[in-house]
Write a protein that holds these residues in place. Structure first.
Motif, PDB file in Angstrom:
ATOM      1  N   GLN A  91       0.830  -1.206   0.000  1.00 13.65           N
ATOM      2  CA  GLN A  91       0.000   0.000   0.000  1.00 13.65           C
ATOM      3  C   GLN A  91       0.862   1.252   0.000  1.00 13.65           C
ATOM      4  OE1 GLN A  91      -2.461  -0.740   3.440  1.00 13.65           O
ATOM      5  NE2 GLN A  91      -3.958  -1.917   2.284  1.00 13.65           N
ATOM      6  N   ARG A  92       1.963   1.220   0.721  1.00 15.88           N
ATOM      7  CA  ARG A  92       2.879   2.359   0.737  1.00 15.88           C
ATOM      8  C   ARG A  92       3.427   2.618  -0.669  1.00 15.88           C
ATOM      9  NH1 ARG A  92       8.536   3.046   1.792  1.00 15.88           N
ATOM     10  NH2 ARG A  92       8.972   5.047   2.805  1.00 15.88           N
ATOM     11  N   GLY A  93       3.742   1.541  -1.374  1.00 13.61           N
ATOM     12  CA  GLY A  93       4.222   1.695  -2.744  1.00 13.61           C
ATOM     13  C   GLY A  93       3.176   2.317  -3.649  1.00 13.61           C
ATOM     14  N   MET A  94       1.915   1.943  -3.442  1.00 12.05           N
ATOM     15  CA  MET A  94       0.847   2.529  -4.251  1.00 12.05           C
ATOM     16  C   MET A  94       0.707   4.026  -3.988  1.00 12.05           C
ATOM     17  SD  MET A  94      -2.096  -0.446  -4.086  1.00 12.05           S
ATOM     18  CE  MET A  94      -3.142   0.360  -5.302  1.00 12.05           C
ATOM     19  N   MET A  95       0.799   4.404  -2.718  1.00 12.20           N
ATOM     20  CA  MET A  95       0.655   5.826  -2.389  1.00 12.20           C
ATOM     21  C   MET A  95       1.821   6.647  -2.934  1.00 12.20           C
ATOM     22  SD  MET A  95      -1.147   5.626   1.383  1.00 12.20           S
ATOM     23  CE  MET A  95      -0.160   4.250   1.975  1.00 12.20           C
ATOM     24  N   HIS A  96       3.020   6.098  -2.887  1.00  9.04           N
ATOM     25  CA  HIS A  96       4.159   6.792  -3.484  1.00  9.04           C
ATOM     26  C   HIS A  96       4.005   6.868  -5.007  1.00  9.04           C
ATOM     27  CE1 HIS A  96       7.305   6.423   0.003  1.00  9.04           C
ATOM     28  NE2 HIS A  96       6.390   7.349   0.213  1.00  9.04           N
ATOM     29  N   GLY A  97       3.412   5.817  -5.589  1.00 13.56           N
ATOM     30  CA  GLY A  97       3.186   5.836  -7.032  1.00 13.56           C
ATOM     31  C   GLY A  97       2.225   6.939  -7.437  1.00 13.56           C
ATOM     32  N   TRP A  98       1.167   7.130  -6.643  1.00 17.74           N
ATOM     33  CA  TRP A  98       0.230   8.214  -6.934  1.00 17.74           C
ATOM     34  C   TRP A  98       0.914   9.576  -6.840  1.00 17.74           C
ATOM     35  CZ3 TRP A  98      -3.629   5.369  -3.383  1.00 17.74           C
ATOM     36  CH2 TRP A  98      -4.434   4.517  -4.152  1.00 17.74           C
ATOM     37  N   LEU A  99       1.689   9.761  -5.790  1.00 14.57           N
ATOM     38  CA  LEU A  99       2.378  11.048  -5.636  1.00 14.57           C
ATOM     39  C   LEU A  99       3.322  11.308  -6.796  1.00 14.57           C
ATOM     40  CD1 LEU A  99       3.105  10.886  -1.802  1.00 14.57           C
ATOM     41  CD2 LEU A  99       1.572  12.511  -2.932  1.00 14.57           C
ATOM     42  N   SER A 100       3.993  10.254  -7.278  1.00 18.67           N
ATOM     43  CA  SER A 100       4.882  10.418  -8.425  1.00 18.67           C
ATOM     44  C   SER A 100       4.095  10.796  -9.668  1.00 18.67           C
ATOM     45  CB  SER A 100       5.669   9.121  -8.672  1.00 18.67           C
ATOM     46  OG  SER A 100       6.548   8.847  -7.602  1.00 18.67           O
ATOM     47  N   LEU A 101       2.963  10.133  -9.878  1.00 12.51           N
ATOM     48  CA  LEU A 101       2.131  10.444 -11.044  1.00 12.51           C
ATOM     49  C   LEU A 101       1.620  11.872 -10.985  1.00 12.51           C
ATOM     50  CD1 LEU A 101       0.778   9.044 -13.592  1.00 12.51           C
ATOM     51  CD2 LEU A 101      -1.263   8.977 -12.174  1.00 12.51           C
TER      52      LEU A 101
END
Length: 219
Positions: A91-101
């Motif tokens: 889940q942490r990876g998903m949230m970082h992915g959103w911030l990157s996008l």
């Protein structure tokens, strides 16, 4: 350096986050080309604040889980710790992915932790003010508590971990509920609801595990 399963899971989660967020961008666009919701959340939005704060919150849960895994031979506790670490790393990876996008910083020194909840007022503001005794955010263990956990063994380590993680999960579920109520990106709201359901279920499990060890929930 060899990649662990958790590392691979985190990488996969970032890729999935980018795909999901991209899909959300397409879905958000109406037939006339206009967006029903903000395609890119602002840096001070609930969406961005939740992603940043929960990523930090999750990181400590992952750390605590790896610590207790090496301090006990109890298979139930080790399995729970692995499940928490694996789920929250993903889940942490998903949230970082959103911030990157969204091209938003993963850390924003200009925003206080939980500010996005405090500004909403009501019950959410109360949860945002819940941190104390040196903890960064509500529910998070203090540096002193983390050091104490590292020094324990066996049943004592299990009990300390369960007591800390119940507090951690309860606050995490409250934060996730805040995103369900305040966030605008549907995919993120959906993930937040998954967190609420999952962490509350694990709290019930951990309360039972504490009772088996003759210990009580820490308030």
């Amino acid at each position: 350096m060899a990649m662990t399963r958790t590392h691979w899971a985190s990488i996969a989660a970032v890729v999935l986050a980018l795909l999901f967020a991209g899909t959300a961008t397409v879905v958000a666009a109406g037939g006339d080309g206009e967006s029903a919701h903000p395609v890119t959340p602002a840096a001070d939005s609930a969406d961005a604040g939740f992603a940043r704060d929960m990523a930090i919150h999750h990181q400590q849960a992952v750390e605590m889980s790896f610590i207790v895994r090496d301090l006990t031979d109890d298979e139930d506790v080790r399995t729970l710790a692995y499940d928490i670490a694996n789920t929250q790393a993903n889940q942490r990876g998903m949230m970082h992915g959103w911030l990157s996008l969204w091209e938003l910083p993963k850390v924003d020194p200009g925003q206080k932790p939980m500010a996005w909840m405090a500004e909403a007022g009501g019950a959410h503001a109360g949860h945002a003010r819940g941190a104390g005794d040196g903890a960064l955010m509500a529910g998070m263990a203090t540096p002193e508590q983390m050091e104490r956990l590292k020094k324990l063994k066996g049943r004592a380590a299990e009990t300390e971990f369960l007591q800390l993680m119940i507090v951690h999960h309860n606050a995490g579920a409250d934060m996730a509920q805040g995103c369900v109520d305040l966030c605008e990106v549907d995919t993120q709201k959906s993930l937040a609801q998954t967190m609420v359901n999952g962490q509350r279920s694990e709290v019930e499990l951990m309360v039972g595990m504490l009772k088996e060890r003759g210990a009580q929930v820490r308030t």
